[in-house]
Write an enzyme that holds these catalytic residues in place. Structure first.
Site, short mmCIF file in Angstrom:
data_model
loop_
_atom_site.label_atom_id
_atom_site.label_comp_id
_atom_site.label_asym_id
_atom_site.label_seq_id
_atom_site.Cartn_x
_atom_site.Cartn_y
_atom_site.Cartn_z
N MET A 174 -11.67 -5.20 4.88
CA MET A 174 -10.90 -4.25 5.68
C MET A 174 -10.76 -4.79 7.10
O MET A 174 -11.75 -5.12 7.75
CB MET A 174 -11.60 -2.89 5.70
CG MET A 174 -11.75 -2.23 4.34
SD MET A 174 -10.17 -1.90 3.53
CE MET A 174 -9.40 -0.77 4.69
N SER B 100 0.84 -1.20 0.00
CA SER B 100 0.00 0.00 0.00
C SER B 100 0.87 1.24 0.00
O SER B 100 1.62 1.50 0.95
CB SER B 100 -0.91 0.01 1.24
OG SER B 100 -1.57 1.25 1.35
N GLY C 75 1.27 -1.94 4.23
CA GLY C 75 1.82 -0.60 4.02
C GLY C 75 2.93 -0.28 5.00
O GLY C 75 4.11 -0.45 4.70
N MET D 266 -12.16 4.66 -2.28
CA MET D 266 -12.96 5.02 -1.10
C MET D 266 -13.54 6.39 -1.36
O MET D 266 -13.15 7.39 -0.75
CB MET D 266 -12.08 4.96 0.15
CG MET D 266 -11.68 3.55 0.54
SD MET D 266 -10.35 3.48 1.77
CE MET D 266 -8.93 3.48 0.67
N ASP E 84 -4.58 3.53 -2.73
CA ASP E 84 -5.75 3.94 -1.96
C ASP E 84 -6.20 5.35 -2.36
O ASP E 84 -5.46 6.32 -2.20
CB ASP E 84 -5.42 3.94 -0.46
CG ASP E 84 -5.34 2.54 0.11
OD1 ASP E 84 -6.30 1.77 -0.07
OD2 ASP E 84 -4.31 2.21 0.74
N HIS F 150 -0.92 -1.41 -4.11
CA HIS F 150 -2.29 -1.05 -3.69
C HIS F 150 -2.37 0.46 -3.62
O HIS F 150 -1.63 1.11 -2.87
CB HIS F 150 -2.58 -1.68 -2.33
CG HIS F 150 -4.02 -1.65 -1.94
ND1 HIS F 150 -4.93 -2.59 -2.38
CD2 HIS F 150 -4.72 -0.81 -1.15
CE1 HIS F 150 -6.12 -2.32 -1.88
NE2 HIS F 150 -6.02 -1.23 -1.12
N HIS G 62 -8.04 1.09 -5.25
CA HIS G 62 -9.03 0.92 -4.17
C HIS G 62 -9.72 2.26 -3.95
O HIS G 62 -9.15 3.18 -3.36
CB HIS G 62 -8.31 0.43 -2.91
CG HIS G 62 -9.21 0.27 -1.73
ND1 HIS G 62 -8.72 0.08 -0.44
CD2 HIS G 62 -10.56 0.29 -1.61
CE1 HIS G 62 -9.74 -0.03 0.39
NE2 HIS G 62 -10.86 0.10 -0.28
N GLY H 203 -9.41 4.85 6.20
CA GLY H 203 -9.19 6.28 6.28
C GLY H 203 -7.79 6.68 6.67
O GLY H 203 -7.32 7.74 6.29
N ASP I 26 -6.85 -6.03 4.17
CA ASP I 26 -6.19 -4.72 4.16
C ASP I 26 -6.27 -4.10 5.55
O ASP I 26 -7.35 -3.77 6.04
CB ASP I 26 -6.88 -3.82 3.14
CG ASP I 26 -6.21 -2.46 3.00
OD1 ASP I 26 -5.26 -2.18 3.73
OD2 ASP I 26 -6.65 -1.67 2.15
N GLY I 27 -5.09 -3.94 6.18
CA GLY I 27 -5.03 -3.18 7.42
C GLY I 27 -4.38 -3.90 8.58
O GLY I 27 -4.83 -4.96 8.99
N MET J 110 -8.79 8.19 -1.44
CA MET J 110 -9.71 8.65 -0.40
C MET J 110 -10.17 10.07 -0.70
O MET J 110 -9.38 10.89 -1.19
CB MET J 110 -9.02 8.60 0.97
CG MET J 110 -8.48 7.23 1.35
SD MET J 110 -7.70 7.28 2.98
CE MET J 110 -7.01 5.61 3.07
#
Length: 224
Positions: free
Chosen positions: A139, A9, A199, A70, A36, A34, A68, A144, A177-178, A38
């Protein structure tokens, strides 16, 4: 495809030298990237958009990049990424007025698709679209922000989703993810995941290769 995939990420990468840092993590052994996106609306943060993605292509990044999203609303920005070369789009069901139509839109553009589920999102969203998706992204943190801790109950959800995928007979990747680190990745893999978005556990270390090698060594135990 490899049994297990490491997806780095870039939310945790060095933005001042993004192309160089991503290339470094790929050389170190990451399988894909990845990306992201946002919007400070659907999630409480603002990251990057299509032009940053295009800049990575222009820099010469050729590894697969998962977009991804969001972002809400979702459909228009899908086209913005497609026209600059996106090949795989993941979105959250809450961001779409009609999930099936959004998935069909992605397919019509010649891309593969994924549905992302937040920690509190119902699995019911999957009921009528299992035949239309390539990936389920679960997730394991609230979306966020980077650097959050893995939510322990996610392991039960991974097992439930793995059973759901197996029962469906469709070839669907289960991506997590996370909060994934060296010390918990084996339990996540054993629960049924096959793609791991990582990440800070990589980018916040000086030696990317050492971390990725350690992760792959852990996963190798699952393969034997």
């Amino acid at each position: 495809m490899k049994k297990f995939i490491i997806s780095s990420s870039i939310l945790s990468a060095d933005f001042a030298r993004l192309g160089e840092d991503i290339n470094k993590v790929l050389i170190a052994g990451a399988d894909k990237i990845h990306f992201d996106v946002m919007d400070n609306h659907y999630v409480p943060n603002l990251t990057f958009g299509p032009q940053v993605f295009k800049s990575l292509n222009d820099y010469g990044i050729t590894a697969p990049i998962d977009i991804h999203l969001m972002v809400k609303p979702i459909d228009r920005i899908i086209y913005d990424f497609i026209k600059v070369g996106a090949k795989h789009i993941i979105f959250h069901p809450e961001t779409s007025k009609n999930i099936k139509k959004t998935l069909e839109l992605i397919k019509d553009y010649g891309c593969t698709s994924g549905l992302a589920l937040n920690p509190k999102t119902s699995f019911n969203y999957l009921e009528s679209v299992m035949d239309k998706i390539n990936t389920i992204l679960l997730m394991s943190v609230n979306p966020g922000f980077e650097g959050q801790l893995f939510i322990p109950n996610t392991l039960n959800k991974i097992r439930q989703l793995r059973k759901k995928i197996n029962d469906s007979k469709y070839k669907i990747n289960l991506e997590i993810d996370g909060g994934i680190k060296i010390n918990n990745i084996l339990s996540i893999a054993n629960a049924g995941a096959n793609i791991f978005v990582i990440g800070s556990a990589i980018f916040h270390q000086k030696n990317y290769k050492y971390v990725i090698d350690e992760i792959n060594n852990k996963l190798l135990k699952n393969s034997n």
